[in-house]
Design an enzyme around this catalytic site. Structure first.
Site, mmCIF file in Angstrom:
data_model
loop_
_atom_site.group_PDB
_atom_site.id
_atom_site.type_symbol
_atom_site.label_atom_id
_atom_site.label_comp_id
_atom_site.label_asym_id
_atom_site.label_seq_id
_atom_site.Cartn_x
_atom_site.Cartn_y
_atom_site.Cartn_z
ATOM 1 N N SER A 1 0.838 -1.198 0.000
ATOM 2 C CA SER A 1 0.000 0.000 0.000
ATOM 3 C C SER A 1 0.879 1.256 0.000
ATOM 4 C CB SER A 1 -0.962 -0.028 1.189
ATOM 5 O OG SER A 1 -1.897 1.007 1.123
ATOM 6 N N ASP B 1 -2.580 6.198 -3.934
ATOM 7 C CA ASP B 1 -1.455 5.563 -3.260
ATOM 8 C C ASP B 1 -0.899 4.464 -4.159
ATOM 9 O OD1 ASP B 1 -3.545 3.751 -3.052
ATOM 10 O OD2 ASP B 1 -2.976 3.082 -1.045
#
Length: 466
Positions: free
Chosen positions: A95, A230
């Site tokens: 992530s 992201d």
């Protein structure tokens, strides 16, 4: 700290994510959870993701599963493709955390793993998997095309016609797909700052240097907005035409409004302006994390199967819990955290209303949030500090002396403290990284940022970070 497994998946330092550890967790997942028609595997753009994906694939094939290798693609695109095929999925991604760390996200054929699935996987760790004939491996590089078509179909080829938009590409795995989507909706796209090295962009804690760069891009290139995500594209980042970053929970509110949602499920950290809006019939607050949001959505669905339910987090990840209608076509439910929908829906809504994004946001009640994090903070130290504040009223009062008097306390997830002047301070150790998270809320951006800066300094001092 050693790799940690939870509902968000497996996370840890790359050097600790050994083939044995990866294989054990994948085998436990395959043993404990339904896999349907097989396993879809995807990855982000970290240097280690290819190696880890190969280990995931090898473990699954050894267990006899048919595997589709989807290559590099956004997490929500992988989840959407797997669910459409009735298959499980594993996404290799860390992530927003730095490239020296990585991890796995697990999906059953119905979506993200639940807390119950998490317990079952942990219980199955170390259970031998009986040898089976090797499963077939099929490359599936075109899977993400359906993800692009989803949004072009829903919003239409003229939805963003004529808008000049900046696409901050960095190392987001969605950069090429997002470019294709924006062009498919008629926008003029300026591609910015593509990187061959992984950059850990946290959409919840955008640093001052990046904020300044975003503002400069908007000014120098006459952009209506800058978009980004992201690393694995389940969290959005969107600015208005001045380069001001729009908070993820505001994107959630704007997206929910645009889709005609009536029931909202969102963590306790999301902006309290939700409680002042007449648009929604019910707002349920949860602990932080998409599994808790999904559980609340499912509970609401059980009460009313026809309810128009959505979920979102303060990081902007949006979960669509009903079959919605876009301006040009259908927008089927997607019950996993997604970054593209909360980027597009506010842009399209503003354009249809003849407004700027700044004007669209200004029409909301005046409650502003801010957030940041202290990185490389041992979870044990963070948890001990927070437990001390939670259990000792005198210690909490001493800590808060520089900020004001406590008038409300919410322990749903960490400590969310209401102050006498109406500001809110929320303290919480991260559940999936060695970080300490801080959230603030106030009537103005300046007040929220001031409280955030002061609280960051106070927490850093308390935890021995000088």
């Amino acid at each position: 700290m050693p790799p940690k497994f939870g509902t968000s998946g497996l996370r840890g330092r790359v050097v600790d994510l050994t083939p044995g550890l990866i294989g054990a967790h994948v085998a436990a997942f395959l043993t404990a959870c339904p896999t349907g028609t097989g396993l879809f595997v995807g990855q982000d753009l970290r240097p280690s993701s290819g190696r880890i994906a190969a280990e995931v694939i090898a473990t699954a094939r050894a267990a006899g599963l048919a595997v589709r290798d989807c290559g590099a693609l956004p997490t929500p695109a992988l989840a959407m493709a797997a669910m459409a095929s009735g298959a499980a999925a594993v996404m290799v991604t860390g992530s927003h955390i730095p490239a020296d760390r990585n991890g796995l996200k697990f999906y059953t054929p119905t979506g993200e793993i639940t807390k119950t699935d998490e317990a079952a996987i942990l219980a199955a760790l170390g259970t031998p998997v009986p040898p089976r004939p090797e499963g077939q491996l099929t490359p599936a590089p075109a899977v993400a095309g359906a993800y692009v078509a989803r949004y072009v179909t829903a919003f239409g080829p003229a939805a963003l016609s004529g808008l000049r938009l900046g696409l901050y590409e960095h190392s987001s795995v969605a950069r090429d797909l997002l470019h294709a989507i924006l062009q498919g909706l008629g926008a003029k796209v300026l591609r910015l700052a593509r990187s061959d090295s992984f950059i850990p962009v946290d959409t919840e804690a955008v640093d001052p240097a990046t904020r300044a760069t975003l503002a400069a891009w908007c000014r120098d290139h006459d952009l209506a907005a800058v978009l980004s995500t992201d690393g694995d594209a389940d969290r959005p980042m969107l600015t208005d035409g001045t380069g001001q970053v729009i908070a993820g929970d505001l994107l959630g509110v704007l997206t929910a409004r645009a889709l005609g949602a009536r029931v909202i499920c969102t963590p306790v950290s999301s902006n309290s302006l939700l409680d002042q809006l007449p648009d929604f019939d019910a707002v349920t607050r949860t602990k932080i994390g998409s599994p808790f949001v999904i559980a609340a959505m499912e509970a609401a669905r059980a009460q009313d199967p026809a309810a128009k339910i959505v979920g979102f987090e303060a990081n902007g990840g949006f979960l669509l819990g009903f079959d919605a209608a876009g301006p040009a076509g259908p927008l089927p439910a997607l019950r996993t955290r997604d970054a593209v929908l909360p980027l597009l829906a506010p842009l399209v809504a503003a354009r249809r209303a003849g407004q700027s994004l700044a004007a669209l946001c200004a029409a909301l009640p005046a409650r502003v949030t801010a957030s940041d994090r202290l990185t490389d903070m041992p979870t044990e130290a963070s948890a001990a500090f927070l437990a001390h504040l939670s259990q000792e009223g005198a210690a909490r009062a001493a800590f808060l002396a520089r900020f004001g008097t406590e008038t409300a306390l919410d322990r749903t997830d960490g400590l969310r403290i209401g102050l006498q002047d109406g500001r809110v301070l929320h303290l919480r150790p991260s559940g999936n990284a060695p970080e300490f998270r801080l959230y603030t809320e106030a009537a103005t951006a300046a007040a929220a940022q001031e409280l955030l800066a002061d609280a960051m300094a106070a927490v850093a001092a308390a935890l021995g970070r000088n």
